[in-house]
Every structure is written in C-alpha cells, then in structure tokens.
Design an enzyme around this catalytic site. Structure first.
Site, PDB file in Angstrom:
ATOM      1  N   ASP A   1      33.820  11.868  19.791  1.00  0.00           N
ATOM      2  CA  ASP A   1      33.153  12.791  20.836  1.00  0.00           C
ATOM      3  C   ASP A   1      33.598  13.980  20.595  1.00  0.00           C
ATOM      4  OD1 ASP A   1      31.991  11.914  24.001  1.00  0.00           O
ATOM      5  OD2 ASP A   1      32.762  14.020  23.620  1.00  0.00           O
TER       6      ASP A   1
ATOM      7  N   HIS B   1      24.662   4.861  24.429  1.00  0.00           N
ATOM      8  CA  HIS B   1      25.909   4.867  23.607  1.00  0.00           C
ATOM      9  C   HIS B   1      27.123   4.252  24.411  1.00  0.00           C
ATOM     10  CE1 HIS B   1      25.240   8.353  26.267  1.00  0.00           C
ATOM     11  NE2 HIS B   1      26.582   8.292  26.329  1.00  0.00           N
TER      12      HIS B   1
HETATM   13  P1  AMP Z   1      27.244  10.535  28.351  1.00  0.00           P
HETATM   14  O1  AMP Z   1      27.664  11.578  29.386  1.00  0.00           O
HETATM   15  O2  AMP Z   1      27.704   9.078  28.778  1.00  0.00           O
HETATM   16  O3  AMP Z   1      25.936  10.672  28.174  1.00  0.00           O
HETATM   17  O4  AMP Z   1      28.117  10.747  27.098  1.00  0.00           O
HETATM   18  C1  AMP Z   1      27.652  11.573  26.332  1.00  0.00           C
HETATM   19  C2  AMP Z   1      28.728  12.262  25.498  1.00  0.00           C
HETATM   20  O5  AMP Z   1      28.297  12.942  24.164  1.00  0.00           O
HETATM   21  C3  AMP Z   1      29.874  13.099  26.110  1.00  0.00           C
HETATM   22  O6  AMP Z   1      30.974  12.435  26.409  1.00  0.00           O
HETATM   23  C4  AMP Z   1      29.720  14.456  25.274  1.00  0.00           C
HETATM   24  O7  AMP Z   1      30.967  14.857  25.062  1.00  0.00           O
HETATM   25  C5  AMP Z   1      29.193  13.745  23.796  1.00  0.00           C
HETATM   26  N1  AMP Z   1      28.582  14.745  22.909  1.00  0.00           N
HETATM   27  C6  AMP Z   1      27.523  15.765  23.417  1.00  0.00           C
HETATM   28  N2  AMP Z   1      27.222  16.264  22.224  1.00  0.00           N
HETATM   29  C7  AMP Z   1      27.886  15.861  21.090  1.00  0.00           C
HETATM   30  C8  AMP Z   1      27.913  16.032  19.628  1.00  0.00           C
HETATM   31  N3  AMP Z   1      27.154  17.136  19.231  1.00  0.00           N
HETATM   32  N4  AMP Z   1      28.961  15.308  18.982  1.00  0.00           N
HETATM   33  C9  AMP Z   1      29.646  14.185  19.501  1.00  0.00           C
HETATM   34  N5  AMP Z   1      29.608  14.122  20.870  1.00  0.00           N
HETATM   35  C10 AMP Z   1      28.950  14.858  21.621  1.00  0.00           C
END
Ligand code: AMP
Ligand code: ZN
Length: 114
Positions: free
Chosen positions: A30, A100
């Site tokens: 993440d 995810h």
């Molecule tokens: P959610 O809030 O459950 O939809 O989680 C989305 C997650 O994606 C969050 O924890 C973000 O920090 C993560 N995230 C967003 N953009 C990226 C990226 N480019 N690479 C890795 N993680 C990401």
C-alpha cells in the site's frame, strides 16, 4: 477497465512494489501504509467489490485469500497475527472501486477500527 487504478497496476502501467502473485491475483505494498505490514491483494480481473465476486466468481475469491495468506507468511506475520480487511462501498469507505484485501500486521490492531 483502462481508467481503474488497480487495473493499471496489474497491467504494469503504474508502478507498484509487488510482494507476490498467483494466476488470478496480485499483491503489492500500500502506498500509504497504516501498519508496519500493509499489503493490498487484488484480483487481476476487474471486480468492483466483494459484492460482485463471491457468488459469480468464487474461484477468484479463493485464489485471493490463498495469496493473502502467502503474503502473511512472506511478511512474517502469519504466526503473530494480522488483519484482513475488505472495505465495501460507501459506508465501508472503499476508495478504489477494484476489489482488494488489506493485509495489515506488525503491530497490535485496535478494535473497533475507526
Ligand atoms: P480502500 O480505502 O479500501 O479503497 O483502499 C484503497 C487503498 O489503496 C488505500 O489504502 C490507499 O493508500 C491505496 N492506494 C492508493 N493508490 C495506490 C497506489 N498507487 N499504490 C498502492 N496503493 C495505493
Ligand atoms: Zn480495476
């Protein structure tokens, strides 16, 4: 889904630090870790949320869960324990509409989550 962030990561169009992968799933760190271990596990195919996948494509869910366990092993938290989180939809505060699992560990998790 060309405009989906996680589809673009799966396609290698946006960089990510990959931890492990299987035929149907990809695990990567993440970008904004909430714990010493914070890995996302996503199906390589686009599904909006858990709602979309469990009934129609149970194999995808099974594969993802197996990879999540492998991640816990690789990251050294399998025995100390970890948390698997699926945020779903608006009230679940799902911000990326590509299903995810969050694998969180390396510290004592609080309950209930905020
Ligand atoms: P959610 O809030 O459950 O939809 O989680 C989305 C997650 O994606 C969050 O924890 C973000 O920090 C993560 N995230 C967003 N953009 C990226 C990226 N480019 N690479 C890795 N993680 C990401
Ligand atoms: Zn997607």
């Amino acid at each position: 889904m060309s405009d989906c962030l996680f589809c673009q990561i799966v396609a290698g169009q946006i960089p990510a630090k990959v931890v492990a992968e299987s035929d149907d799933s990809l695990a990567f760190y993440d970008i904004a870790p909430q714990a010493p271990v914070h890995v996302l596990v996503v199906p390589k195919a686009h599904f909006m949320s858990v709602n979309e996948v469990t009934v129609k494509h149970p194999g995808v869910f099974d594969d993802l869960m197996r990879l999540a366990q492998k991640v816990a092993e690789i990251e050294g938290v399998k025995d100390s324990g970890y948390r698997l989180v699926f945020n779903v939809g608006r009230d679940g505060q799902q911000t990326v509409s590509h299903m995810h699992a969050h694998v969180l560990g390396g510290r004592l998790m609080t309950w209930p989550p905020g």
